[in-house]
Design a protein around this motif. Sequence first.
Motif, PDB file in Angstrom:
ATOM      1  N   SER A 196      35.431   2.017  40.389  1.00 25.43           N
ATOM      2  CA  SER A 196      35.219   1.159  39.250  1.00 25.43           C
ATOM      3  C   SER A 196      36.321   0.522  38.563  1.00 25.43           C
ATOM      4  O   SER A 196      36.414  -0.427  38.137  1.00 25.43           O
ATOM      5  CB  SER A 196      34.000   1.550  38.394  1.00 25.43           C
ATOM      6  OG  SER A 196      33.577   0.487  37.523  1.00 25.43           O
ATOM      7  N   ARG A 219      31.082   3.672  43.254  1.00 24.92           N
ATOM      8  CA  ARG A 219      30.759   2.349  42.504  1.00 24.92           C
ATOM      9  C   ARG A 219      31.570   1.165  43.014  1.00 24.92           C
ATOM     10  O   ARG A 219      32.487   1.328  43.724  1.00 24.92           O
ATOM     11  CB  ARG A 219      31.251   2.712  41.011  1.00 24.92           C
ATOM     12  CG  ARG A 219      30.406   3.719  40.460  1.00 24.92           C
ATOM     13  CD  ARG A 219      30.808   4.004  38.858  1.00 24.92           C
ATOM     14  NE  ARG A 219      30.768   2.801  37.930  1.00 24.92           N
ATOM     15  CZ  ARG A 219      30.923   2.653  36.691  1.00 24.92           C
ATOM     16  NH1 ARG A 219      31.538   3.813  36.188  1.00 24.92           N
ATOM     17  NH2 ARG A 219      30.950   1.595  36.183  1.00 24.92           N
ATOM     18  N   LYS A 224      28.459  -1.289  38.936  1.00 22.09           N
ATOM     19  CA  LYS A 224      27.574  -0.092  39.071  1.00 22.09           C
ATOM     20  C   LYS A 224      27.728   0.965  40.163  1.00 22.09           C
ATOM     21  O   LYS A 224      28.443   0.649  40.891  1.00 22.09           O
ATOM     22  CB  LYS A 224      26.200  -0.805  38.937  1.00 22.09           C
ATOM     23  CG  LYS A 224      25.575  -1.305  40.341  1.00 22.09           C
ATOM     24  CD  LYS A 224      24.321  -1.899  40.393  1.00 22.09           C
ATOM     25  CE  LYS A 224      24.054  -2.348  41.529  1.00 22.09           C
ATOM     26  NZ  LYS A 224      22.645  -2.943  41.773  1.00 22.09           N
ATOM     27  N   THR A 225      27.011   1.833  39.764  1.00 22.51           N
ATOM     28  CA  THR A 225      26.837   3.081  40.903  1.00 22.51           C
ATOM     29  C   THR A 225      25.969   2.727  41.820  1.00 22.51           C
ATOM     30  O   THR A 225      24.878   2.135  41.668  1.00 22.51           O
ATOM     31  CB  THR A 225      26.520   4.507  39.972  1.00 22.51           C
ATOM     32  OG1 THR A 225      27.245   4.648  39.034  1.00 22.51           O
ATOM     33  CG2 THR A 225      26.281   5.661  41.151  1.00 22.51           C
TER      34      THR A 225
END
Length: 279
Positions: A196, A219, A224-225
């Motif tokens: 990320s 991610r 987001k995950t």
Amino acid sequence: MQSRYINSKNLGFMQGRLVNSPYNKIQCFPDKEWKKELLLANQNNFKLMEWTVNNANLKKNPIISKKKIYQIKKLTNKYNIKINSLTCDYFMEMPFFKKKTKYKKKIINNLKNIISNSQKLNIKFIVIPLVDQSSIKNIIEEKTVISFFDEILKNKYKKIKILFESDYKPKKLLNFIKRFKSKNVGINYDSGNSSSLGYNFESEKIYFKYIKNFHIKDRILHGKTVRLGNGNAKLKKILQFFKKKNYKGNFILQTARCKNNQHISELNINRDYLNNLKI
């Protein structure tokens, strides 16, 4: 893969991933269902779980009570679940080293209590997140964190290793770890957070020897995950390197939660993804 490098002994999951999460949080101690989750873990052939501690329901977490930790030991023995690590999200939510943080003495006492009771349960690793609310912003905050944990580890908590999960860039993270006097510190590697933040794994190899615990997560870049394989984490490449270097620590599934509450199915899908990577 399960029968070889990553197997049921070293592949675990983050507490709360098999049941509903309180307070609509992605990750939170499941105060009403933590006992049920241990049963579900046993039924789904999980033998390793990472405990978690939050501020929202701290008093309901048996890890905080010397009188209640026997419940954890009794049930983990019953269901053959090993607790080798603990993620202290409480630290992230209540970062005592920030200038504006209230009730510092109480927060520090709670942290010491969590560490002490973890040691009584033979938990080896306490993961301390230095991200989001607890992200270190200046040298004063950094010195405070280093001083606090050096003092903790110098005294009676010698069987515990403190593992830091940080948003620092690789070289800065390595230098941070080297500044500790204690040898009982290390790194919790989070593949999702790294992807990320846009960190290249090649640059992260410099601190590999300090990694003792691995949060397996995917991610989107700056996002987001997501389910394993749907984000920017180069999991196959990373795991091949870990295998080559004979990493013997934990692998903990800290994967995205299921939107329609099919928690068991979601965790098994992610485990199957790892099985099929052919490391």
